[in-house]
Structures are given as structure tokens and as C-alpha cells.
Design an enzyme around this catalytic site. Structure first.
Site, PDB file in Angstrom:
ATOM      1  CG  HIS A 145       0.513   7.086   4.054  1.00  0.00           C
ATOM      2  ND1 HIS A 145       1.014   6.273   3.046  1.00  0.00           N
ATOM      3  CD2 HIS A 145      -0.755   6.669   4.265  1.00  0.00           C
ATOM      4  CE1 HIS A 145       0.085   5.426   2.668  1.00  0.00           C
ATOM      5  NE2 HIS A 145      -0.995   5.639   3.392  1.00  0.00           N
ATOM      6  CG  ASP A 146      -1.216   4.083   6.524  1.00  0.00           C
ATOM      7  OD1 ASP A 146      -1.838   5.099   6.894  1.00  0.00           O
ATOM      8  OD2 ASP A 146      -1.601   3.376   5.574  1.00  0.00           O
TER       9      ASP A 146
ATOM     10  CG  HIS B  64      -1.687   1.280   1.375  1.00  0.00           C
ATOM     11  ND1 HIS B  64      -2.547   1.828   0.453  1.00  0.00           N
ATOM     12  CD2 HIS B  64      -1.614   2.170   2.386  1.00  0.00           C
ATOM     13  CE1 HIS B  64      -2.990   2.989   0.897  1.00  0.00           C
ATOM     14  NE2 HIS B  64      -2.436   3.218   2.073  1.00  0.00           N
TER      15      HIS B  64
ATOM     16  CG  ASP C 156      -4.047   6.849   1.846  1.00  0.00           C
ATOM     17  OD1 ASP C 156      -3.769   5.644   1.674  1.00  0.00           O
ATOM     18  OD2 ASP C 156      -4.654   7.262   2.865  1.00  0.00           O
TER      19      ASP C 156
ATOM     20  CD  GLU D 117      -4.057   6.216  10.581  1.00  0.00           C
ATOM     21  OE1 GLU D 117      -4.968   5.521  10.098  1.00  0.00           O
ATOM     22  OE2 GLU D 117      -3.732   7.329  10.126  1.00  0.00           O
ATOM     23  CG  ASP D 118      -2.100   1.653  10.460  1.00  0.00           C
ATOM     24  OD1 ASP D 118      -2.954   2.068  11.253  1.00  0.00           O
ATOM     25  OD2 ASP D 118      -2.272   1.644   9.228  1.00  0.00           O
TER      26      ASP D 118
END
Length: 179
Positions: free
Chosen positions: A61-62, A35, A122, A65-66
Site C-alpha cells: 500500500h505504500d 508497517h 492502516d 507513495e513512498d
């Protein structure tokens, strides 16, 4: 190898390490790293974006967050600009899902140009992925709700990049969504 190429490879490696045990929600359980790499590729290959900080932020980018990555860690390894862009596109996971989604719609118009590029790419990647395959446990209604919500976010990003916006509009039109 030039400096920017080496920097991008370091960024890909960092993101791959951070996401190594994660999978997408599709029936094939695709490796999650596909991704962020895909988001960066949309920016570079389809839009001609050469801003290294934007491409790095797309790859990362994630991570906050993840994964267990912190903004301080990103700033220490990749610098303040990359950390700022990632921060702008990161949801606060301590908030309920509906609130996070509402805040994305509210904050989209106020993001930096660099963060808007990452957000658009995204959304484009995710919508294309939803058209390719339905995530495990998702109903057609949930897929359509995601498209409707994504259209709201994209509305707040208008005027950022004509290529990304046109490709997103095409996906929305195919779903009968007016934007």
C-alpha cells in the site's frame, strides 16, 4: 506450498526490497517494512480476511507513495486488482500535506470495499503505533491532531468491517474523540 502462500511471499519480498532503506519515524527507527506487514497481519489475523488481493495490497500500500514503484509496475507484477486497490489508497505526493489529508477524508466513502479494508487496517496500525511511541519531533498536540484526522477518515469508511471499526472506536474513545 500452495499458490496463494507463494504469491504472498513474493509480495512480501517485493515490498521488503522496495522499502529496504526506509525507517519509521519512531525513536527506534523501526524498519519501515514492519508497517505494511503489520497492516496485512491485522487484516488476516484479527479480521480473518483471506482475499489474497487485499492482503497483497496491504503489503504494497505504500510502495507507490513512498518508493520508486509505479502503478504500471504493480499491475505488471501483481495484476490489475492489486494495482487498483493500491491506487485507491495512495496519496498524490505532489500535493501539499494538508490537501492530501483533506482528500483522504473526501475520498474515503467512495473507495472500493477492498481499499476500505486496507485503509482501516492502516489507520489502526498507525494509531496503535502512536500510542506505543511518539515519532521523533512530534508533540502531544500533533499526535492528537493525527487521531482527530484519522477519526474523520474512519467516519467515511463506516460499515466496512465491524472488527476494525470497533478497535478504532476504542482508540478514539481512549483519546476522548467522539465519532
Amino acid at each position: 506450498m500452495n499458490f496463494e502462500s507463494a504469491l504472498l511471499l513474493e509480495t512480501v519480498n517485493f515490498a521488503a526490497e522496495k522499502h529496504k532503506n526506509q525507517r519509521r519515524k519512531d525513536p527506534e527507527a523501526t524498519p519501515y517494512i514492519n508497517h505494511p506487514i503489520g497492516v496485512a497481519r491485522i487484516l488476516s489475523h484479527e479480521c480473518g480476511i483471506t482475499d489474497i488481493a487485499v492482503l497483497q495490497a496491504a503489503l504494497l500500500h505504500d510502495t507507490v507513495e513512498d518508493t520508486d514503484t509505479t502503478l504500471g509496475e504493480l499491475e505488471g507484477v501483481f495484476g490489475g486488482t492489486v494495482a487498483r486497490i493500491v491506487q485507491e489508497v495512495t496519496d498524490d505526493k505532489s500535493l501539499p500535506k494538508q490537501e492530501r489529508k483533506r482528500l483522504q477524508v473526501m475520498h474515503a466513502p467512495h473507495c472500493s470495499y477492498q481499499a476500505k479494508l486496507v485503509k482501516l487496517a492502516d489507520k489502526l496500525y498507525n494509531l496503535r503505533d502512536l500510542n506505543r511511541t511518539t515519532p521523533t519531533g512530534w508533540t502531544p498536540e500533533r499526535v492528537q491532531e493525527y487521531f482527530l484526522w484519522a477519526a474523520e477518515v474512519v467516519r467515511g469508511l463506516r460499515g466496512t468491517n465491524a472488527i476494525l471499526e470497533e478497535r478504532l472506536q476504542q482508540l478514539f474513545r481512549e483519546r476522548g474523540i467522539e465519532t
